[in-house]
Design a protein around this motif. Structure first.
Motif, PDB file in Angstrom:
ATOM      1  N   ILE A  29     127.100 -11.001  18.572  1.00 54.89           N
ATOM      2  CA  ILE A  29     128.380 -11.594  18.162  1.00 54.89           C
ATOM      3  C   ILE A  29     128.337 -11.859  16.665  1.00 54.89           C
ATOM      4  N   SER A  30     129.188 -11.162  15.935  1.00 56.03           N
ATOM      5  CA  SER A  30     129.195 -11.261  14.477  1.00 56.03           C
ATOM      6  C   SER A  30     130.028 -12.456  14.020  1.00 56.03           C
ATOM      7  N   MET A  31     129.491 -13.209  13.060  1.00 53.34           N
ATOM      8  CA  MET A  31     130.214 -14.349  12.492  1.00 53.34           C
ATOM      9  C   MET A  31     130.234 -14.227  10.974  1.00 53.34           C
ATOM     10  N   LYS A  32     131.275 -14.755  10.364  1.00 51.16           N
ATOM     11  CA  LYS A  32     131.414 -14.733   8.918  1.00 51.16           C
ATOM     12  C   LYS A  32     131.182 -16.131   8.343  1.00 51.16           C
ATOM     13  N   TYR A  33     130.798 -16.158   7.060  1.00 50.62           N
ATOM     14  CA  TYR A  33     130.697 -17.433   6.364  1.00 50.62           C
ATOM     15  C   TYR A  33     132.101 -17.859   5.928  1.00 50.62           C
ATOM     16  N   ILE A  34     132.427 -19.103   6.238  1.00 48.76           N
ATOM     17  CA  ILE A  34     133.781 -19.618   5.979  1.00 48.76           C
ATOM     18  C   ILE A  34     133.711 -20.787   5.003  1.00 48.76           C
ATOM     19  N   HIS A  35     134.636 -20.801   4.053  1.00 53.19           N
ATOM     20  CA  HIS A  35     134.756 -21.942   3.150  1.00 53.19           C
ATOM     21  C   HIS A  35     135.369 -23.104   3.931  1.00 53.19           C
ATOM     22  N   THR A  36     134.566 -24.129   4.184  1.00 51.36           N
ATOM     23  CA  THR A  36     135.001 -25.235   5.047  1.00 51.36           C
ATOM     24  C   THR A  36     136.260 -25.919   4.517  1.00 51.36           C
ATOM     25  N   ALA A  37     136.410 -26.015   3.205  1.00 50.34           N
ATOM     26  CA  ALA A  37     137.537 -26.753   2.618  1.00 50.34           C
ATOM     27  C   ALA A  37     138.883 -26.130   2.955  1.00 50.34           C
ATOM     28  N   LEU A 219     131.578 -20.522  24.827  1.00 50.85           N
ATOM     29  CA  LEU A 219     131.840 -21.586  23.866  1.00 50.85           C
ATOM     30  C   LEU A 219     132.999 -21.216  22.949  1.00 50.85           C
ATOM     31  N   ILE A 220     133.058 -19.955  22.536  1.00 48.01           N
ATOM     32  CA  ILE A 220     134.163 -19.481  21.688  1.00 48.01           C
ATOM     33  C   ILE A 220     135.496 -19.618  22.416  1.00 48.01           C
TER      34      ILE A 220
END
Length: 307
Positions: A29-37, A219-220
Motif C-alpha cells: 500500500i503506497s502512501m505519500k508524504y503530506i504537509h500536515t498544515a 483501517l483506511i
C-alpha cells in the motif's frame, strides 16, 4: 497484461520470438508524504545544490563516482549503444536441473508468450523442456539491466526467472555471530524434529495472506468512513527461558484433537467388557444382542480345507 519486453529466445540456431509480461505484482500500500498544515502532498524536486536551482531532465546525464566527489559522465546514447546488442535476445547458455539452483539466486518472475509467427517454435521449446525436465540458463537485459535468467515451464507457459550473478551474492562468511561448533541437547533436538514433523504439510500458497495489508486496508476504510479508531496495545514480547518447556508446549498445541466416539460407541464398548449372561453377578448383560456369543469350534477337517 502490459508487455514489458519484446524480443526472442535463442538456443542453438533456433529463434523464438516472444513477448514478456510481469508474473507478479507488488500489492504494498503506497502512501505519500503530506504537509500536515494544508494537507497537500510533498513533491520531490530535482535541484542542483551548487547552482542552487531546479533542473530539467534535458540538463541531466548519468555519472559514476570513481573517487569521492569525482565522476565520469555518460550520455544516454552511450549507455543505449552498450546494451543494444543484447537487450532484444534471451540467449540460452546451458540446460540444468532446477534443484541445482539455490533460491537465493531468484529475483523476479516473468511470463513469456509467442510473438508474431513464433508459435510453432515456442511450442517446440516448451514441450522439449517439459519432457526433458530441464530449465535453461540464459542471459537477458531488461531496461538496461543485464542479468542471468532461468527459463522454465509453468502450467503450459514459458516463464523467465531473473537471477543474480554469483558475485552479487554476499558470502555467508560476512554474517556475524554464526556458531562455529554446533552443540545441541539430544532431547531438545528430538522434540524440535517432532515439532517440525507435526507442522509439516503440503505447500498451499492460497492459505497464506498478508495480515498487515488487510489490517491497513480495513483501517483506511474506517478512516474514510469517519469512524473513530482505537487500536489495542501490542502484547509485550517475553524471551523464552526454558527451551524444553517451549518445545513441549508447542507440540501439545499442534497435537490432533481426539473426537468423542459418541454415546452409542461408548455403550457398546462398556457392554463388551461386562461378563456374559449366565456368568453370575449383577453386571450380567440384560440384552442378548450385546452379550458376546460363544465362538464356534473349527474341526480339524475344516482347518484342512481352509488351508
Amino acid at each position: 497484461m502490459h508487455t514489458v519486453w519484446k524480443g526472442a529466445i535463442s538456443f542453438g540456431l533456433v529463434h523464438v520470438p516472444v513477448k514478456m509480461f510481469s508474473a507478479t505484482e507488488d500489492k504494498d500500500i503506497s502512501m505519500k508524504y503530506i504537509h500536515t498544515a494544508c494537507g497537500s502532498p510533498i513533491s520531490y524536486v530535482r535541484r542542483c545544490p551548487t547552482c542552487d536551482k531546479d533542473t530539467t531532465w534535458e540538463e541531466i546525464s548519468r555519472g559514476y563516482e570513481y573517487e569521492k566527489g569525482k565522476y565520469v559522465l555518460f550520455e544516454k546514447e552511450e549507455l543505449d549503444q552498450l546494451s543494444a546488442q543484447t537487450e532484444k535476445t534471451i540467449t540460452i547458455l546451458d540446460f540444468v536441473d532446477l534443484t541445482e539452483i539455490d533460491p537465493i539466486y531468484f529475483q523476479k518472475t516473468y511470463y513469456l508468450s509467442p510473438d508474431q509467427a513464433g508459435s510453432n517454435a515456442y511450442q517446440l521449446l516448451l514441450e522439449a523442456m517439459h519432457q526433458s525436465g530441464k530449465i535453461g540458463i540464459a542471459k537477458i537485459a531488461i531496461r538496461s539491466k543485464s542479468s542471468l535468467a532461468a527459463i522454465r515451464v509453468m502450467e503450459g507457459c514459458l516463464a523467465v526467472e531473473t537471477i543474480f550473478y554469483p558475485d552479487e551474492i554476499r558470502p555467508i562468511a560476512q554474517v556475524p555471530n554464526l556458531p562455529e561448533n554446533i552443540s545441541v541437547n539430544d532431547k531438545e533436538l528430538s522434540m524440535a524434529k517432532l515439532l517440525i514433523e507435526q507442522l509439516s504439510t503440503p505447500f498451499e500458497p492460497a492459505k497464506y495472506t498478508d495480515d498487515y495489508r488487510e489490517s491497513l486496508l480495513h483501517l483506511i476504510e474506517q478512516k474514510i468512513a469517519g469512524e473513530e479508531i482505537s487500536l489495542a496495545p501490542a502484547k509485550p514480547q517475553t524471551n523464552v527461558i526454558d527451551l524444553m518447556a517451549a518445545l513441549q508446549a508447542s507440540i501439545e498445541a499442534v497435537k490432533p484433537v481426539v473426537t468423542d466416539p459418541g454415546p452409542a460407541k461408548r455403550t457398546r464398548k462398556t457392554a463388551a467388557k461386562k461378563p456374559a449372561a449366565g456368568a453370575g453377578g449383577e453386571d450380567a448383560p440384560q440384552n442378548d444382542e450385546l452379550a458376546p456369543k460363544p465362538k464356534k469350534r473349527t474341526t480339524s477337517k475344516a482347518k484342512k480345507t481352509i488351508s
